[in-house]
Scaffold this motif. Structure first.
Motif, PDB file in Angstrom:
ATOM      1  N   TYR A 280      36.148  14.448  48.743  1.00  0.00           N
ATOM      2  CA  TYR A 280      35.280  13.691  49.649  1.00  0.00           C
ATOM      3  C   TYR A 280      35.751  13.989  51.067  1.00  0.00           C
ATOM      4  CZ  TYR A 280      32.983   9.689  51.868  1.00  0.00           C
ATOM      5  OH  TYR A 280      32.214   8.882  52.677  1.00  0.00           O
ATOM      6  N   LYS A 281      34.856  14.443  51.926  1.00  0.00           N
ATOM      7  CA  LYS A 281      35.274  15.026  53.199  1.00  0.00           C
ATOM      8  C   LYS A 281      35.334  14.003  54.338  1.00  0.00           C
ATOM      9  CE  LYS A 281      35.849  18.997  51.340  1.00  0.00           C
ATOM     10  NZ  LYS A 281      37.227  19.369  50.981  1.00  0.00           N
ATOM     11  N   LEU A 282      36.360  13.182  54.262  1.00  0.00           N
ATOM     12  CA  LEU A 282      36.661  12.266  55.358  1.00  0.00           C
ATOM     13  C   LEU A 282      37.243  13.090  56.504  1.00  0.00           C
ATOM     14  CD1 LEU A 282      36.736   9.050  55.439  1.00  0.00           C
ATOM     15  CD2 LEU A 282      39.184   9.284  55.057  1.00  0.00           C
ATOM     16  N   PRO A 283      36.801  12.885  57.748  1.00  0.00           N
ATOM     17  CA  PRO A 283      37.379  13.699  58.821  1.00  0.00           C
ATOM     18  C   PRO A 283      38.879  13.449  58.963  1.00  0.00           C
ATOM     19  CG  PRO A 283      35.655  12.223  59.676  1.00  0.00           C
ATOM     20  CD  PRO A 283      35.795  11.937  58.217  1.00  0.00           C
ATOM     21  N   THR A 284      39.617  14.495  59.180  1.00  0.00           N
ATOM     22  CA  THR A 284      41.047  14.355  59.448  1.00  0.00           C
ATOM     23  C   THR A 284      41.258  14.510  60.950  1.00  0.00           C
ATOM     24  OG1 THR A 284      41.544  16.701  59.323  1.00  0.00           O
ATOM     25  CG2 THR A 284      41.482  15.489  57.240  1.00  0.00           C
ATOM     26  N   THR A 285      42.476  14.361  61.377  1.00  0.00           N
ATOM     27  CA  THR A 285      42.736  14.559  62.803  1.00  0.00           C
ATOM     28  C   THR A 285      42.368  15.982  63.218  1.00  0.00           C
ATOM     29  OG1 THR A 285      45.014  15.087  62.251  1.00  0.00           O
ATOM     30  CG2 THR A 285      44.580  12.868  63.062  1.00  0.00           C
ATOM     31  N   MET A 286      42.462  16.937  62.288  1.00  0.00           N
ATOM     32  CA  MET A 286      42.132  18.327  62.590  1.00  0.00           C
ATOM     33  C   MET A 286      40.643  18.505  62.871  1.00  0.00           C
ATOM     34  SD  MET A 286      45.050  19.857  62.362  1.00  0.00           S
ATOM     35  CE  MET A 286      44.727  21.617  62.121  1.00  0.00           C
ATOM     36  N   ASP A 287      39.829  17.617  62.306  1.00  0.00           N
ATOM     37  CA  ASP A 287      38.379  17.721  62.493  1.00  0.00           C
ATOM     38  C   ASP A 287      37.899  16.935  63.698  1.00  0.00           C
ATOM     39  OD1 ASP A 287      38.185  19.013  59.909  1.00  0.00           O
ATOM     40  OD2 ASP A 287      38.486  17.022  59.025  1.00  0.00           O
ATOM     41  N   THR A 288      38.802  16.215  64.343  1.00  0.00           N
ATOM     42  CA  THR A 288      38.385  15.205  65.304  1.00  0.00           C
ATOM     43  C   THR A 288      38.692  15.619  66.733  1.00  0.00           C
ATOM     44  OG1 THR A 288      38.896  13.562  63.611  1.00  0.00           O
ATOM     45  CG2 THR A 288      38.563  12.735  65.834  1.00  0.00           C
TER      46      THR A 288
ATOM     47  N   LEU B 265      19.557   7.965  54.708  1.00  0.00           N
ATOM     48  CA  LEU B 265      20.986   7.747  54.956  1.00  0.00           C
ATOM     49  C   LEU B 265      21.709   7.719  53.616  1.00  0.00           C
ATOM     50  CD1 LEU B 265      21.662   7.428  57.958  1.00  0.00           C
ATOM     51  CD2 LEU B 265      19.422   6.452  57.489  1.00  0.00           C
ATOM     52  N   SER B 266      22.729   8.535  53.499  1.00  0.00           N
ATOM     53  CA  SER B 266      23.466   8.644  52.238  1.00  0.00           C
ATOM     54  C   SER B 266      24.514   7.539  52.145  1.00  0.00           C
ATOM     55  CB  SER B 266      24.168   9.996  52.162  1.00  0.00           C
ATOM     56  OG  SER B 266      23.245  11.019  52.445  1.00  0.00           O
ATOM     57  N   PRO B 267      24.949   7.273  50.922  1.00  0.00           N
ATOM     58  CA  PRO B 267      26.065   6.319  50.787  1.00  0.00           C
ATOM     59  C   PRO B 267      27.350   6.981  51.247  1.00  0.00           C
ATOM     60  CG  PRO B 267      25.552   7.280  48.659  1.00  0.00           C
ATOM     61  CD  PRO B 267      24.526   7.812  49.627  1.00  0.00           C
ATOM     62  N   VAL B 268      28.202   6.208  51.865  1.00  0.00           N
ATOM     63  CA  VAL B 268      29.549   6.699  52.174  1.00  0.00           C
ATOM     64  C   VAL B 268      30.571   5.653  51.754  1.00  0.00           C
ATOM     65  CG1 VAL B 268      28.991   8.304  54.053  1.00  0.00           C
ATOM     66  CG2 VAL B 268      29.338   5.876  54.566  1.00  0.00           C
ATOM     67  N   LYS B 269      31.816   6.048  51.849  1.00  0.00           N
ATOM     68  CA  LYS B 269      32.889   5.214  51.326  1.00  0.00           C
ATOM     69  C   LYS B 269      33.806   4.758  52.450  1.00  0.00           C
ATOM     70  CE  LYS B 269      34.860   3.176  48.203  1.00  0.00           C
ATOM     71  NZ  LYS B 269      34.328   1.824  48.199  1.00  0.00           N
ATOM     72  N   HIS B 270      34.358   3.539  52.313  1.00  0.00           N
ATOM     73  CA  HIS B 270      35.208   2.964  53.356  1.00  0.00           C
ATOM     74  C   HIS B 270      36.517   3.729  53.553  1.00  0.00           C
ATOM     75  CE1 HIS B 270      32.778  -0.007  51.219  1.00  0.00           C
ATOM     76  NE2 HIS B 270      32.679  -0.699  52.333  1.00  0.00           N
ATOM     77  N   CYS B 271      37.146   4.083  52.422  1.00  0.00           N
ATOM     78  CA  CYS B 271      38.402   4.848  52.473  1.00  0.00           C
ATOM     79  C   CYS B 271      39.508   4.157  53.260  1.00  0.00           C
ATOM     80  CB  CYS B 271      38.166   6.249  53.010  1.00  0.00           C
ATOM     81  SG  CYS B 271      37.077   7.222  51.962  1.00  0.00           S
ATOM     82  N   HIS B 272      39.672   2.845  53.071  1.00  0.00           N
ATOM     83  CA  HIS B 272      40.851   2.165  53.604  1.00  0.00           C
ATOM     84  C   HIS B 272      42.092   2.777  52.964  1.00  0.00           C
ATOM     85  CE1 HIS B 272      39.706   0.248  49.891  1.00  0.00           C
ATOM     86  NE2 HIS B 272      38.636  -0.244  50.471  1.00  0.00           N
ATOM     87  N   ILE B 273      43.182   2.748  53.690  1.00  0.00           N
ATOM     88  CA  ILE B 273      44.406   3.369  53.160  1.00  0.00           C
ATOM     89  C   ILE B 273      44.862   2.661  51.891  1.00  0.00           C
ATOM     90  CG2 ILE B 273      46.859   3.779  53.610  1.00  0.00           C
ATOM     91  CD1 ILE B 273      46.195   4.074  56.534  1.00  0.00           C
ATOM     92  N   GLU B 274      44.874   1.345  51.930  1.00  0.00           N
ATOM     93  CA  GLU B 274      45.369   0.576  50.784  1.00  0.00           C
ATOM     94  C   GLU B 274      44.223   0.300  49.814  1.00  0.00           C
ATOM     95  OE1 GLU B 274      45.911  -3.568  51.382  1.00  0.00           O
ATOM     96  OE2 GLU B 274      47.680  -3.713  50.088  1.00  0.00           O
ATOM     97  N   ASN B 275      44.400   0.751  48.587  1.00  0.00           N
ATOM     98  CA  ASN B 275      43.402   0.435  47.573  1.00  0.00           C
ATOM     99  C   ASN B 275      43.434  -1.054  47.250  1.00  0.00           C
ATOM    100  OD1 ASN B 275      42.301   3.002  47.159  1.00  0.00           O
ATOM    101  ND2 ASN B 275      44.052   3.606  45.906  1.00  0.00           N
TER     102      ASN B 275
ATOM    103  N   LEU C 221      28.520  13.786  59.914  1.00  0.00           N
ATOM    104  CA  LEU C 221      28.782  15.211  59.720  1.00  0.00           C
ATOM    105  C   LEU C 221      29.221  15.635  58.327  1.00  0.00           C
ATOM    106  CD1 LEU C 221      30.633  16.026  63.071  1.00  0.00           C
ATOM    107  CD2 LEU C 221      28.319  16.722  62.403  1.00  0.00           C
ATOM    108  N   THR C 222      30.153  14.917  57.733  1.00  0.00           N
ATOM    109  CA  THR C 222      30.808  15.493  56.542  1.00  0.00           C
ATOM    110  C   THR C 222      30.836  14.614  55.302  1.00  0.00           C
ATOM    111  OG1 THR C 222      32.930  14.616  57.311  1.00  0.00           O
ATOM    112  CG2 THR C 222      32.375  16.887  57.944  1.00  0.00           C
ATOM    113  N   GLU C 223      30.771  13.311  55.477  1.00  0.00           N
ATOM    114  CA  GLU C 223      31.003  12.446  54.322  1.00  0.00           C
ATOM    115  C   GLU C 223      29.771  12.362  53.428  1.00  0.00           C
ATOM    116  OE1 GLU C 223      33.100   8.750  55.072  1.00  0.00           O
ATOM    117  OE2 GLU C 223      33.727   9.534  57.019  1.00  0.00           O
TER     118      GLU C 223
END
Lengths: 759, 759
Positions: A685-693, A186-196, A664-666
């Motif tokens: 970094y390939k966070l899914p967008t609405t287009m991917d969902t 399992l690879s590391p992934v990132k939370h990617c909350h909107i607010e840093n 899939l992508t991250e």
């Protein structure tokens, strides 16, 4: 009056209109700005830092380096404090570190009048290192004679725990067992909350105030105190609305440094705003894991013995310590546990990589990916019905593991619902003998998830409620709204107990450790279960006090009144004797016995239970280009009572999206030689967008769990667990190829399809 | 541990370094700015308001006029709400008024993007009035056939109350009585707090939040609700540090309008900053009064019967209604009351002048000026010792007037101390037969002052205390710090009860009606007496809870432990069993019984007592130029236990300075024809500066009043009472001329000295 209804979020209007105040909205007069200097090597020692050129810049107020900070190592994990020294979090970092342990380690900080000056100053600081070859993998870390990343941890093993349930060696002796082994990565992934992450620090008298985007204000207060060597009561932490956390803000990372910078410049306000690039590298990751599973199975699919060996890649710092890997390893023996002998060995390993910590699911997405892949592989090999094999082995009502008890179990119904939605049985037939470059398949995965942290750690939460003159109330929770809807659900609970409209319940969203009742914070999907019980109890206490005053006001003996639909009524007859408003006004303003009615209750939670869920997915795999298209996907959850269907569905959507990206992508990319993160931004970094969902279907099976305040159990994290393995299993079903690594990127697919001669 | 010590103000450091946050420091994103249009006539009706030109200005967001606002009349007084309709405050104004009742009445308001635009817009609004001749004096208001200023009050008498103690008509029949009559006139003066009234209003969900510089956040909440016709629970008022109030901010003046403006523009933040000129005209004044006293005295100076007739000039709006005049009139029968028949008639009269309301002393400076002038005149005429005559007649221990009881009385000792400091007896001899243009004299005045508002109104206060992990605490008071030092004194009280160092008591200075325990606010010198008792009780409750947990932690039976010097000790032996910190940590973090220790108590006060004091002054009068120089001045106060001598002295200095200005220089000038205020600024209004102020000597006689939480009674307002009459009496002693008007301006002196043939 409110439980089970799709009440609008109490913060909806303010958030969509932009009124809601987040940390960055706290415009404080003359705030200075801080910026951190990060190391450009992954392993070594800082020998010299030359700040002379930087200090010449007009607007630079102060530069502190790793040579200036207090010689205090402190823990950063957002865990409840423990009075037991053996159970305390690992304290393995200082405010700034002379020993560099990953590419990006914090070694100095600048305070300046503005961000441009601070950034220019950072660029003018010269650093000399003594550099070592970085340890960038678990294997390298565990190699005999590897450098010690932390002096106190020879062999770079932060912790190793193990368990054995039943007698594994005896169990495997049973005749006719089939052995399966699998290795999963399992690879590391990132939370990617909107607010840093962002904070302000300023002095108030002899105290320090930190306004921060945190999930855990009360813990942040404690950790800042520990890091600075100050009495905890001299620290005040304020949490405004926050733009997501997902576990990354369940850690106290830059608040202590900011508080320290404020302190050394004499108390003037300092803002420390972490950039997206820093958030990627310098905050936390989901723990990368290597997981080995060995199973002994009867021909009918019944597990007889299972063995786990897992390694969590901690990266450079302990962060949450061994907890994630440990919880992950213990979950292995929960979802499948019926007359099974189980062994587990869990290792947390230091490497010279960015540190991993808490992320939605806390180890369960990793073990579930491994385990559900493993089960699917076995069923495939044995030609068994994948659902039946799972049902055969899955946890049953009454199961207890270390005080976590299965009080309610809707797993089978969850599976049935998902099966129906995805049209499982027909699809299995339809997709049986596909050929050609594009093939479809269906897959599924199940999981269980224990709520909160009992009995591993303390579960305590408090709530205070204040009655207004008009019979409305304010609810003050130590537990935090972090976007998940906690404030709304707490308001519903209080509305329910008091039997008043939801509009009359005002949840105080800002936590301020000076005044907010104590709570350890938002994590472990504990809020509606643990803190919710505090809200319920406080509402019950308030109700009692209201009725007590109504008795006084109406000159009636105790025991005859009830609060119903905003009125005080006679219990037996239902006759309305006074409005709640009248009683509230009378309580404050009568001159005979004036009382400000409030209630405050601490709830210590000494129970735990399991939530369940399942994901079914249908995918289309374009084999030559290695592309997976998710056609249909559904999560079905048993989280006990669904307190707010609309909010619950939103939680599920968010979690499914995370798990989609996980599967899939991250993928975080690192330079092999230096350990530098290569895609530390939301473009690369390939966070899914609405287009991917695709459409994310969320359904529920409602059980009633006696241990929850309203029959409810965990829902926050579970949705992020099962989608990745369900997709992986659907790809197996479509192509016959089993991937034992996540994410399933096109590159990985193409490579493996070539190997398997599909292309 | 802290009571009676000169602890530094808890807010000292933040206030002198500029860190302390006042309302204007709340920089809210995109706040709009409001400005009020005031009438340019004193009496009439607004016929037309033309906003067309103003609306054309770029940046104007909204203009509301008196034709737009809700048809709701609301009260503005900062009084506790009463459930008794007969006791409710007078509701005689709307948010903006079509009927203009003084020069400056609020008739429209502009909301714009910035203050320049708002001001330009105000100037572009055209108003047509139907104008009436304004009623600018009490006499004109009471004249037969005078216009009605408020439709509901024919004769312009807002209220008339009266009392009779003993039998006046019988008493005056005693043979040999000497009759004295005096008429006294007290001018209006202005509070002149440093910080002008200011507020921000913004929406939060469906609620309105008002951040305001107010003495009375909980009352402000209620009045805003009343003015807007909203449920009170939908209003939230936040009070940051405030730059003084002195009673002017014990009224809810512009907060409702600001809240309304915010509401009608859809909830965006609106700032309403009242200018100094507006503060003079459009907020409140000290009530101007005409006071007639008739006394029947025996030759030895003993009063036998006294009669009072007084008229308070309310101005255009009720403000505090009849309360000031009534309290003033009732005080007449308190300080001198020994076998005396007393009659009083008090009238509050509407005029077309700026409204008068609460100001430090609340009517007592006025009656004391009149009464102490009167007594001095009598003693002078009869050739009696002025001190002996006062002592002969003054209130004695045990005196009760309407449940206000003289539990402690240090008046005689106060007089002795002042007499000694001023060298009274020698000076009287020294200054006996002066001639020439410059003469010196000594004078004195005494007073009594009842604490708080019991039994006239409700006295209720609450306090919440939160225990931290390090054994320090936060104290949350509904009572407000307004510069007087309340926060410091509350901290001392809690420190005293818990026996912990003052540094470990953190007073939360910001009141937020959503969470702050209820308290009616800062007025009537009630805080240390009424709210202080809440602090004491809450600290006692917290202590009990701490000891209870210590018993649990130490596995000891109840009843053996005490909290002493930051430790839990064995009661009998004094043996230290645990530190407070250990117990605090254990309470939160032990896994057996975790509890967040807090306490919350409402204190309803059902007692009242008298504070006493005296002023002695020595002056030099330059007769030809009419100039009074204060050579020496001392206030000596019996305010029970002095909680903090340094802060108490500071209170006395501030009050003496106010009373100096009241007696000597502060005079508001009005245009005779239009009623327009002529000196509505700090350049033209002669507030004493440090250059005008002699050394102000503050001394105390400490008594212990059983009804106060620590033996303490009122100190906030008393210092502002006696200086003006003492100076007036010193001028009488120096020149033989008795002035029956305040202030004693050079113009008035020269006029009267001419009349008396001294020049």
């Amino acid at each position: 009056m409110s439980i089970g209804k799709s009440i609008n979020r109490v913060d909806a209007f303010d958030k969509v209109t932009g009124r809601a105040q987040f940390t960055d909205d706290f415009k404080l007069n003359n705030a200075l700005v801080a910026k951190v200097l990060h190391s450009t090597i992954a392993s070594g020692v800082v020998k010299v830092i030359d700040i002379s050129e930087a200090m010449k810049l007009k607007g630079v107020v102060k530069i502190v380096t790793c040579f200036d900070v207090p010689d205090i190592q402190y823990p950063t994990a957002g865990h409840p404090y423990s009075l037991d020294p053996a159970h305390m979090d690992i304290a393995d970092r200082k405010l700034l570190n002379k020993i560099v342990r990953y590419y990006g380690d914090d070694i100095a900080a600048v305070v300046a009048t503005d961000i441009v000056t601070a950034t220019r100053a950072i660029n003018l600081i010269k650093v000399e290192y003594e550099e070592y070859k970085p340890i960038l993998s678990i294997e390298a870390a565990l190699k005999q004679g590897a450098n010690k990343i932390h002096e106190e941890y020879p062999g770079n093993i932060l912790a190793h725990t193990s368990y054995e349930i039943g007698n594994y060696e005896n169990a495997i002796k049973e005749e006719g067992l089939i052995v399966f082994e699998g290795e999963y990565e399992l690879s590391p992934v990132k939370h990617c909350h909107i607010e840093n992450p962002i904070s302000y620090a300023y002095a108030e008298g002899k105290r320090l105030v930190v306004v921060s985007s945190t999930q855990i204000p009360h813990i942040a207060r404690r950790v800042i105190g520990q890091a600075l060597g100050m009495d905890w009561g001299k620290i005040r932490v304020i949490k405004p609305y926050i733009g997501g956390g997902f576990g990354n803000k369940q850690e106290v990372l830059y608040e202590p440094l900011n508080a320290y910078l404020c302190k050394v410049i004499g108390g003037r306000c300092v803002k420390l705003d972490i950039s997206r690039e820093e958030d990627f590298v310098n905050t936390r990751l989901r723990t990368a894991m290597k997981i080995k599973i060995k199973s002994y199975v009867r021909a009918n699919g019944r597990f007889v013995a299972r063995k786990l060996e897992m390694y969590g890649n901690k990266g450079a710092y302990a962060s949450h310590g061994h907890s994630v890997t440990n919880k992950s390893g213990h979950a292995f023996k929960q979802i499948y546990k019926d007359e099974v002998a189980t062994k587990g060995d869990m290792y947390s390993v230091y490497t010279n990589m960015p540190a991993s910590g808490a992320m939605r699911g806390y180890g369960i997405p990793q073990i579930t990916f491994a385990l559900e892949s493993h089960v699917d592989d076995i069923a495939s090999k044995l030609g068994l019905d994948k659902i039946e094999m799972r049902k055969l082995n899955a946890m049953k009502l009454g199961f207890i593991d270390n005080q976590v008890k299965c009080n309610s179990n809707g797993l089978a119904e969850c599976i049935d619902k998902g099966r129906k939605y995805i049209d499982w049985d027909n699809k299995l037939i339809e997709y049986k003998n596909q050929t050609g470059p594009v093939r479809r398949g269906v897959g599924m995965a199940i999981f269980s998830y224990a709520v909160g942290v009992f009995p591993i750690s303390l579960e305590t939460a408090a709530c205070r409620i204040v009655l207004n003159q008009d019979g409305s109330v304010q609810v003050q929770m130590g537990a935090t709204e972090i976007g998940q809807g906690a404030d709304t659900v707490f308001a519903q609970m209080v509305s329910e107990v008091l039997d008043i409209p939801i509009e009359n319940v005002h949840t105080i969203s800002t936590q301020d450790t000076d005044i907010t009742p104590f709570d350890t914070g938002a994590y472990a999907s504990r809020q509606s279960y643990v803190s919710g019980m505090a809200a319920k109890k406080a509402a019950m206490e308030l109700k009692e006090k209201i009725i007590e005053h109504a008795n006084f006001m109406l000159r009636l003996p105790a025991g005859n009144l009830e609060l119903k639909d905003n009125n005080i009524i006679k219990k037996e007859t239902g006759e309305v004797l006074a409005s709640l408003k009248d009683v509230s006004m009378h309580a404050l303003y009568n001159t005979e016995k004036s009382v400000h009615i409030t209630s405050e209750v601490t709830n210590q939670c000494k129970s735990n239970t399991f939530a369940f869920g399942v994901c079914f997915a249908e995918v289309e795999v374009d084999i030559p280009v290695g592309k997976i298209k998710v056609i249909k996907v559904i999560n079905v959850h048993d989280s006990g009572t669904i307190l707010n269907p609309a909010l619950a569905a939103a939680q599920v959507h968010g979690g499914m999206s995370m798990s989609l990206g996980y599967g899939l992508t991250e993928q975080l990319l690192f330079d092999d030689a230096t350990g530098r993160m290569l895609n530390d931004n939301l473009l690369d970094y390939k966070l899914p967008t609405t287009m991917d969902t695709p459409h994310l279907e969320a359904q529920f099976v409602e059980t009633y769990d006696v241990s929850g305040p309203f029959g409810n159990k965990a829902l926050g994290e579970p949705p992020a667990i099962p989608v990745a393995p369900a997709i992986r299993n659907a790809v197996l079903n479509a192509t016959g190829v089993n991937f034992n690594i996540a994410p399933l990127t096109p590159q990985r697919l193409v490579e493996k399809f070539k190997k398997e001669n599909l292309i």
